[in-house]
Write a protein that holds these residues in place. Structure first.
Motif, PDB file in Angstrom:
ATOM      1  N   GLY A  90      15.850 -13.440 -73.306  1.00 54.85           N
ATOM      2  CA  GLY A  90      16.720 -14.261 -72.208  1.00 54.85           C
ATOM      3  C   GLY A  90      15.890 -15.485 -71.745  1.00 54.85           C
ATOM      4  O   GLY A  90      14.533 -15.250 -71.371  1.00 54.85           O
ATOM      5  N   GLY A  91      16.351 -16.460 -71.666  1.00 52.65           N
ATOM      6  CA  GLY A  91      15.434 -17.734 -71.128  1.00 52.65           C
ATOM      7  C   GLY A  91      15.813 -18.168 -69.614  1.00 52.65           C
ATOM      8  O   GLY A  91      16.557 -17.361 -68.909  1.00 52.65           O
ATOM      9  N   ILE A  92      15.526 -19.095 -69.151  1.00 50.39           N
ATOM     10  CA  ILE A  92      15.708 -19.593 -67.764  1.00 50.39           C
ATOM     11  C   ILE A  92      16.953 -19.682 -67.432  1.00 50.39           C
ATOM     12  O   ILE A  92      17.378 -19.402 -66.449  1.00 50.39           O
ATOM     13  N   PRO A  93      17.812 -20.347 -68.258  1.00 54.41           N
ATOM     14  CA  PRO A  93      19.351 -20.635 -67.848  1.00 54.41           C
ATOM     15  C   PRO A  93      19.842 -19.444 -67.845  1.00 54.41           C
ATOM     16  O   PRO A  93      20.777 -19.064 -66.791  1.00 54.41           O
ATOM     17  N   GLU A  94      19.705 -18.218 -68.763  1.00 50.11           N
ATOM     18  CA  GLU A  94      20.266 -17.233 -68.638  1.00 50.11           C
ATOM     19  C   GLU A  94      20.122 -16.315 -67.345  1.00 50.11           C
ATOM     20  O   GLU A  94      20.941 -15.694 -66.695  1.00 50.11           O
ATOM     21  N   SER A  95      18.648 -16.568 -66.965  1.00 47.32           N
ATOM     22  CA  SER A  95      18.033 -15.833 -65.634  1.00 47.32           C
ATOM     23  C   SER A  95      18.892 -16.616 -64.268  1.00 47.32           C
ATOM     24  O   SER A  95      18.979 -15.838 -63.601  1.00 47.32           O
ATOM     25  N   VAL A  96      18.919 -17.973 -64.315  1.00 39.70           N
ATOM     26  CA  VAL A  96      19.313 -18.623 -63.177  1.00 39.70           C
ATOM     27  C   VAL A  96      21.083 -18.077 -63.127  1.00 39.70           C
ATOM     28  O   VAL A  96      21.297 -17.985 -61.967  1.00 39.70           O
ATOM     29  N   GLN A  97      21.707 -18.114 -64.378  1.00 40.24           N
ATOM     30  CA  GLN A  97      23.025 -17.692 -64.267  1.00 40.24           C
ATOM     31  C   GLN A  97      23.420 -16.212 -63.685  1.00 40.24           C
ATOM     32  O   GLN A  97      24.050 -15.935 -62.954  1.00 40.24           O
ATOM     33  N   ALA A  98      22.355 -15.408 -64.123  1.00 48.23           N
ATOM     34  CA  ALA A  98      22.474 -13.936 -63.717  1.00 48.23           C
ATOM     35  C   ALA A  98      22.091 -13.800 -62.224  1.00 48.23           C
ATOM     36  O   ALA A  98      23.032 -13.185 -61.363  1.00 48.23           O
ATOM     37  N   ILE A  99      21.328 -14.504 -61.692  1.00 45.62           N
ATOM     38  CA  ILE A  99      20.733 -14.341 -60.279  1.00 45.62           C
ATOM     39  C   ILE A  99      21.792 -15.168 -59.332  1.00 45.62           C
ATOM     40  O   ILE A  99      22.143 -14.463 -58.129  1.00 45.62           O
ATOM     41  N   LYS A 100      22.380 -16.088 -59.799  1.00 46.71           N
ATOM     42  CA  LYS A 100      23.568 -16.825 -59.059  1.00 46.71           C
ATOM     43  C   LYS A 100      24.737 -16.214 -58.909  1.00 46.71           C
ATOM     44  O   LYS A 100      25.412 -15.941 -57.804  1.00 46.71           O
ATOM     45  N   ALA A 101      24.971 -15.007 -60.137  1.00 52.11           N
ATOM     46  CA  ALA A 101      25.945 -14.219 -60.004  1.00 52.11           C
ATOM     47  C   ALA A 101      25.854 -12.813 -59.226  1.00 52.11           C
ATOM     48  O   ALA A 101      26.574 -12.158 -59.032  1.00 52.11           O
TER      49      ALA A 101
END
Length: 212
Positions: A90-101
């Protein structure tokens, strides 16, 4: 054995790699954690009971339904379980999306076990705080439902006007006597199982936060 003992928090581990499931579950069990493992998202959804306290350690790159998709499904079902993502790709976009959710963290494999343990400990604390808040919310809803129409009117006025809760002011606004307000106020506090208007205001904030 009594039936009112609190359930032990559980680490729900979802990863399609059997070696990772075995290694992590054994390591966490040695540290005293209760662990249940699942190979895919569907198996977890079939088995999970939202009444069970704990957290979800979730592989991002699951087949068929990936971790982010499972997170979305849980959210749509209003199942709020703290999620710790683990990922080998998983990259940065996926991690950001997960944390935002709402995810607790997004750990990239390989990671140190103590980092995961710290995340799980934080997730358990988050889960227990949310469950306690839910109990307060449900109790407040039930108690408020027991009020009469006039009591609800007075309670709503006090909650909407926390700086203006004097009996004279309420009576003037609702066209009733201060003594009548005092009588209803006492019954409101008794039915809501609180001791002061300040507690009623705090309770209204808790309920408002829960319904936002």
């Amino acid at each position: 054995m009594t039936t009112d003992q609190p359930l032990q928090s559980t680490v729900f581990l979802v990863d399609d790699d059997r070696k990772i499931r075995t290694t992590l579950s054994r390591a966490l069990a040695k540290r005293g954690f209760n662990v249940r493992t699942f190979e895919n998202a569907a198996d977890f959804l079939d088995a999970y009971d939202a009444a069970e306290p704990g957290c979800l350690v979730l592989d991002y790159g699951l087949p068929e339904m990936n971790g982010l998709e499972l997170q979305t499904v849980l959210s749509s079902k209003q199942i709020i379980i703290p999620i710790i993502f683990i990922s080998g790709h998983g990259g940065i976009p996926e991690s950001v999306q997960a944390i935002k959710a709402g995810a607790i963290d997004f750990l990239e494999k390989p990671f140190r076990q103590h980092v995961l343990v710290d995340c799980i400990t934080a997730a358990f604390a988050t889960d227990m705080a949310a469950r306690k808040k839910q109990v307060v919310y449900q109790s407040a809803r039930q108690n408020f439902a027991s009020l009469t129409a006039r009591e609800k009117e007075i309670a709503n006025f006090m909650m909407a006007n926390p700086s203006n809760t004097a009996s004279k002011e309420i009576g003037r606004e609702l066209n009733i006597s201060p003594r009548t307000v005092d009588h209803h106020r006492a019954r409101i506090l008794a039915k809501m199982n609180i001791k002061s208007v300040a507690e009623l205001i705090d309770l209204s904030i808790t309920v408002a936060d829960r319904t936002d």
